[in-house]
Motif scaffolding. Sequence first.
Motif: not given
Length: 290
Positions: A160-166, A246-262
């Motif tokens: 996730q940190m690498d994704e944010m850095y990129q 925020e992103y919400i994964c349909p499979l895991t229901k987890k939320k992600y902030k600006k980390n689409l690839r993760s």
Amino acid sequence: MKVYNVHQALKILQEYYITDSIQMVTRWIREGKIKAERSANRKEGWRIHHDDLFQFIEEHRPGLPEVMGVYEWYVENSFSMLTSDHHEKHNKLDSEEVKGDSTHSEELIKQLMEEKNQLENQLINMQDELNLVYEQITELTVKIQKLEEENAFLMGLYEQMDEMYQELIKKNQQESSNETPKTMDRKLKKVMSTEDFKTIFEKVIKGYKSETINFIQQEDELINEIYTLFFNEDGELKNEVIYDEEYICPLTKKKYKKNLRSMLKNAIRTKLEQVLNSVDETVLANDSSR
């Protein structure tokens, strides 16, 4: 050379205080940590050679197989050794030189009893020491499992940190080239072609060494199944995947902030684990029905 199935291997690993989870055994097999091979009939599951299993045990519990072997030999042979020694000394009682000497006979019997008690005490001490070793092994096993969980968490955090850095690098490139940040942000975060998604998928399945061939055989089907959960036919993210920045994964229901690839990587891993568990449960069910 002995050959074990998954259930037999699990029983041996339990005796060496390594694991009591059949899922862990199948996972180690898939990762190549335990060498195994599929039988000609897939319903029969994995086949594990004796030497390969005990090589794995030696790596996890250095020296323990040898200690266990010596202990088991001592327990199996101590009684026969005591019996042999007892018969030898009993024969002396019947010999001509001690037949008329009752005092000598009593001393010999007393000596035999003392030696018997000493041997029993030695066995008790060995058992206590072995129990102590088992307790230490159990504690180490728990610590190792916790470290593995922490390592998995840190790996996910690193990605996730690498994704944010990129993303920061790309954002700086946008600003330096006088592009509109919002426009570029929308393209990077809300649109992805099937080819770009396929590239992410292929990177993830490289982590599943022993099952890579099977996944490649199902690759197009899995890519299409996961891709359509997130994107429309035009390659844009579905509305239900984005909520309040925020992103919400349909499979895991987890939320992600600006980390689409993760989010996509974790979703792919989740789907691959579901496929593997489904295969393992089918094999185990077939094994149990026999």
